[in-house]
Design an enzyme around this catalytic site. Structure first.
Site, PDB file in Angstrom:
ATOM      1  N   ASP A 210       0.868  -1.168   0.000  1.00 44.59           N
ATOM      2  CA  ASP A 210       0.000   0.000   0.000  1.00 44.59           C
ATOM      3  C   ASP A 210       0.912   1.227   0.000  1.00 44.59           C
ATOM      4  O   ASP A 210       2.092   1.155   0.339  1.00 44.59           O
ATOM      5  CB  ASP A 210      -0.936  -0.007   1.209  1.00 44.59           C
ATOM      6  CG  ASP A 210      -2.241   0.718   0.912  1.00 44.59           C
ATOM      7  OD1 ASP A 210      -2.258   1.586   0.008  1.00 44.59           O
ATOM      8  OD2 ASP A 210      -3.258   0.425   1.571  1.00 44.59           O
TER       9      ASP A 210
ATOM     10  N   GLU B 177     -16.901  10.493   4.468  1.00 39.57           N
ATOM     11  CA  GLU B 177     -16.533   9.112   4.781  1.00 39.57           C
ATOM     12  C   GLU B 177     -15.664   8.582   3.643  1.00 39.57           C
ATOM     13  O   GLU B 177     -15.996   8.697   2.477  1.00 39.57           O
ATOM     14  CB  GLU B 177     -17.751   8.212   5.011  1.00 39.57           C
ATOM     15  CG  GLU B 177     -18.638   7.958   3.820  1.00 39.57           C
ATOM     16  CD  GLU B 177     -19.574   6.766   4.028  1.00 39.57           C
ATOM     17  OE1 GLU B 177     -19.371   5.955   4.946  1.00 39.57           O
ATOM     18  OE2 GLU B 177     -20.520   6.654   3.228  1.00 39.57           O
TER      19      GLU B 177
END
Length: 877
Positions: free
Chosen positions: A273, A621
């Site tokens: 990542d 979000e």
């Protein structure tokens, strides 16, 4: 000269000396160009001819060219979560959680095939234009098959829900559709992420260390990844930011070596990542490595081949020279990477690669747009329909469409989205559905207290040289240099450049714009000034920098709050820099503390029906966001109730007494307890893609019979949830939650009704496949879809077992009055119980099995239930 400088100079000398030696020992220069050899043989030959420095340079996501070997530059970073992302125009499908709500694996395959068609067509056009930057390649960091174990996680919207089998099934079809079925060439490379125990919190993901039992690891967190490898042959896996059992996931021998490679036989490559390797050694983070070279060595030795970040280059070279890692281990990592590039056909003539023939005309084609419409329709979940208030009549004279999501285009898209040609909001969809009715719109409230919904700054509030708008200068370079190619006045800053850039003669995607002029407020108040972009931008007001983007690789909105006086002119300048293929820019504002409720109540009182569009937005979000509000924390949620501003709006509108329908748009479960108690109908629409508003209108007015089912549990309160950082599955998801949900996993109503008869289960011995069949009938007056769900439970024999486990499902379309036999063959691996060591127990036992359109035992939780369940005990001999 201090010792650190001496050390670095010595290291540089060693690297240069080593490079010169390697450059003189090139052998077999043409083998890697031989298309008759396997991709791995070609990769092995190519890597053997590279210097250490060249090898390391190819193990970072933005790999440079190696001209002497004919290797063009390549950027491994691409996204296609629900459509090709951040690479110009694309078909935008519903967000992944909405796709999960379709429970339709065939649709999933079609959507992935459409996405990969568009990705291939885009890539070949980019290559022809010598564009090889970020979001222009063929290696995609999709899908996200983490388990949505907690509704507070902001990235849960990227997943297919909380169930391992549903996630596995949808993920496998998506991966197959992306990678294609050619025996020699890959269509794309899909990436299963984030391996493996990863689902928030966002705020602390760079430092957290999670623990689970072996049972939870093998029952919940690993199955989707195992299926991606064993069933879909996924070619790439992305390791996660966090630690698991004290090892950083991108440096985990347990996850990457023992499980992924040794146990499952994964032969693709692993990518970190982004900037996850930095977390190994940065202060206050994992602390598993003392230095960047040691972190690089640990990552590669554990199995991470590609670095999204800047740790490997140059630190991996230093690690080899310091004998922290053998060069042969670097070679093996790079061979895996280059094998993928050869399998994608990147070094072959396009005539040999079948996918190179896909025409660019597939991008946002009518066929793909039609598929996006269908996906949006199938994703709709009817949560409540008391008294069959839905569908609404098309003869209505007036409708009030109210709410912060009623006319907000961003709420159609979710995160990791592409750039659509259409953005049909609920208000637009309902207005088009009722051309003869009066359809009016009002915001009604902010999304959340302190988070207003911003709109474009009108031309009359911008001024330049006596004209409405801002003076604009467009430069064909990165530095606002020289004479601008275009000088004009832009009345509003509202641009999404897709098929053509603003400077038509440009070859590169790099250009800059400078907007300047005056900002004039219509009344004195505190305003939020916002700018949305996908690149680098700075906003200056009265000469002071107020908003600063720092090479953001995704569309984001940044803002500044300030007091403005009526009629006063404020100098404004915007410096915008575009460096890749998804250029967009919007200048926005909102007056803070504005009375949005009064006009909403007014139109509600004057209308026959109110459609109240509530929920969340991808601006609050999502992934690691700088948002801290009441109920929200850094992209996650600290509470799961509907935000207070929207609850007030709901209560005020309901008191007016008009029939009120709630439409939810969100990426995660929301505790809409007040809506469930006070309004007759609730439709869950998720972030539904570019045709979302049209799909919502089709369902509300009966042109489509909803058939979606919840892929997550809707809880009643955050008090129902364990600690967010606990990865123990106790009292989590439908499998282990012991309380009463607001709406259960698998729930979804229809305008029709369905029954199950003649349920049969084959006689089954331990370790054998089980066959389950039933006759499904549409007993209603309207054609529709039913999702047949099969669950098993070992709870009576094992108190620690899941309450129940989904083991089979199928979405079936039936005409009114039509019946059909459905049948499932369920492998023993799937229906077997699992012990504390994570092993499947394949032995004689008694289990409880249910077949129906929902979970058993949930009959009292949904008004006007439209499906049934048949439950029986089954002996495994």
């Amino acid at each position: 000269m201090n010792w650190k400088t001496q050390l670095r100079l010595s290291t540089l000398v060693l690297v240069l000396t080593y490079t010169m030696i390697r450059c003189t020992t090139v052998s077999k220069p043409n083998d890697y160009q031989n298309t008759e050899l396997s991709a791995e043989e070609r990769a092995t030959d190519l890597v053997a001819q590279m210097t250490l420095q060249e090898k390391v340079s190819q193990m970072r996501y933005d790999a440079p060219a190696v001209p002497r070997l004919g290797i063009p530059r390549y950027n491994w970073w691409n996204e296609c979560l629900h459509g090709v992302g951040r690479a110009g125009e694309a078909t935008v499908f519903p967000q992944a959680i909405g796709m999960g709500a379709t429970w339709d694996t065939n649709l999933m395959s079609e959507v992935a095939t459409a996405i990969s068609d568009e990705a291939r067509a885009k890539h070949h056009r980019f290559v022809k234009e010598d564009k090889r930057g970020i979001y222009q390649g063929l290696t995609f960091w999709t899908p996200n098959i983490n388990i949505f174990r907690d509704p507070r996680w902001g990235r849960g919207q990227e997943t297919y829900g909380e169930d391992p089998f549903l996630t596995s099934s949808m993920g496998v079809e998506f991966i197959k559709g992306l990678q294609g079925d050619d025996p020699k060439y890959l269509k794309l490379v899909a990436t299963a992420k984030h391996f493996a125990v990863h689902s928030g919190p966002e705020r602390s993901r760079h430092e957290d260390n999670y623990q689970t039992s072996d049972k939870d690891l093998h029952e919940t967190y690993l199955p989707a990844f195992k299926a991606a490898i064993k069933e879909a042959n996924v070619q790439s896996v992305m390791c996660a930011y966090n630690r698991y059992r004290d090892e950083a996931c991108c440096g985990s021998n347990l996850l990457l070596t023992n499980i992924l490679k040794n146990e499952w036989g994964f032969d693709g490559y692993v990518v970190s990542d982004c900037w996850a390797i930095n977390d190994f050694y940065m202060e206050g983070r994992h602390g598993v490595s003392a230095t960047a070279p040691k972190a690089s060595a640990l990552a590669v030795k554990s199995g991470t081949d590609l670095n999204c970040g800047d740790t490997f280059d140059p630190n991996l070279s230093e690690a080899v020279l310091k004998e922290l890692i053998d060069e042969e281990e670097v070679d093996q990592a790079l061979i895996r990477l280059m094998t993928a590039r050869f399998r994608l056909g990147m070094f072959d003539d396009e005539s040999l690669v079948p996918f190179s023939e896909i025409p660019y005309s597939v991008v946002a084609s009518e066929k793909h747009l039609g598929l996006s419409r269908q996906a949006a329709l199938e994703s709709m979940v009817l949560l409540k329909n008391e008294g069959n208030v839905l569908p609404l009549s098309k003869e209505l004279k007036s409708v009030a469409v109210i709410g912060p999501n009623a006319n907000d285009k961003q709420s159609l898209l979710g995160n990791y989205h592409g750039t659509p040609n259409n953005q049909i909001t609920p208000y637009a969809g309902i207005k088009a559905k009722l051309p003869n009715a009066e359809v009016r719109y009002a915001k009604g409230s902010d999304v959340a207290t302190g988070w207003p919904l911003l709109s474009l700054i009108p031309a009359e509030n911008l001024q330049s040289n006596g004209k409405k708008g801002l003076s604009a200068e467009y430069f064909p370079n990165a530095n606002w240099e020289g004479k601008p190619s275009i000088s004009r006045v832009d009345e509003q800053i509202d641009f999404v450049w897709m098929k053509e850039k603003p400077i038509k003669e440009m070859v590169s995607d790099t250009f800059t714009v400078r907007w300047s002029g005056k900002l004039i407020a219509p009344e004195s108040a505190k305003y939020r000034i916002g700018f949305r972009a996908c690149n680098n931008a700075k906003v200056f007001i009265d000469g002071e920098k107020k908003i600063d983007f720092n090479d953001d690789h995704k569309p984001v909105m940044k803002y500044y709050d300030m007091d403005l006086k009526e009629g006063q002119a404020y100098e404004i300048q915007i410096d915008y820099y575009n460096f890749h293929t998804d250029p967009q820019a919007q200048l926005l504002w909102a007056k803070l503390d504005e009375d949005l409720l009064t006009p909403a109540k007014q139109i509600a009182s004057e209308s026959d029906v109110v459609v109240l569009c509530l929920g969340l937005t991808p601006d609050i979000e999502g992934e690691e966001m700088p948002v801290v509000l009441e109920g929200f924390d850094s992209g996650d949620r600290s509470d799961i109730v509907l935000p207070a501003a929207q609850r007030k709006l709901l209560n005020e509108i309901v008191q007016i007494g008009k029939p009120t329908i709630v439409v939810l748009m969100n990426g995660s479960a929301v505790a809409v307890n007040e809506a469930a108690a006070k309004v007759p109908a609730i439709l869950e629409a998720w972030y539904p893609g570019e045709f979302g508003g049209e799909a919502i209108a089709d369902v509300l007015f009966g042109d489509y019979n909803p058939g979606g089912k919840l892929p997550v549990t809707f809880y009643q309160s955050v008090d129902d949830l364990p600690d967010f950082k606990s990865y123990d599955m106790s009292n989590r998801t439908y499998k282990y939650f012991e309380g009463t949900p607001l709406f259960p996993f698998g729930h979804g109503l229809s305008y029709s009704s369905f029954s199950y008869e003649d349920v049969k289960v084959s006689e089954t011995s331990a370790g054998e496949n089980m066959t389950v069949s039933a006759t499904l009938s549409n007993t209603g007056a309207m054609a529709g879809d039913e999702v047949v769900q099969v669950y098993v439970s070992h709870k009576e024999n094992n108190p620690d077992a899941a309450i129940r486990t989904l083991v089979a499902f199928e979405r079936v379309h039936l005409g009114a009055g039509e019946s059909k036999e459905v049948s499932f063959e369920i492998p023993a691996e799937r229906y077997a119980d699992i012990d504390e060591d994570g092993k499947r127990i394949k032995e004689s036992t008694r289990l409880r099995l249910s077949v129906g359109g929902k979970q058993p035992g949930m009959e009292g939780l949904a008004d006007a239930a439209t499906t049934s369940v048949v439950t029986m005990d089954v002996e495994i001999k």
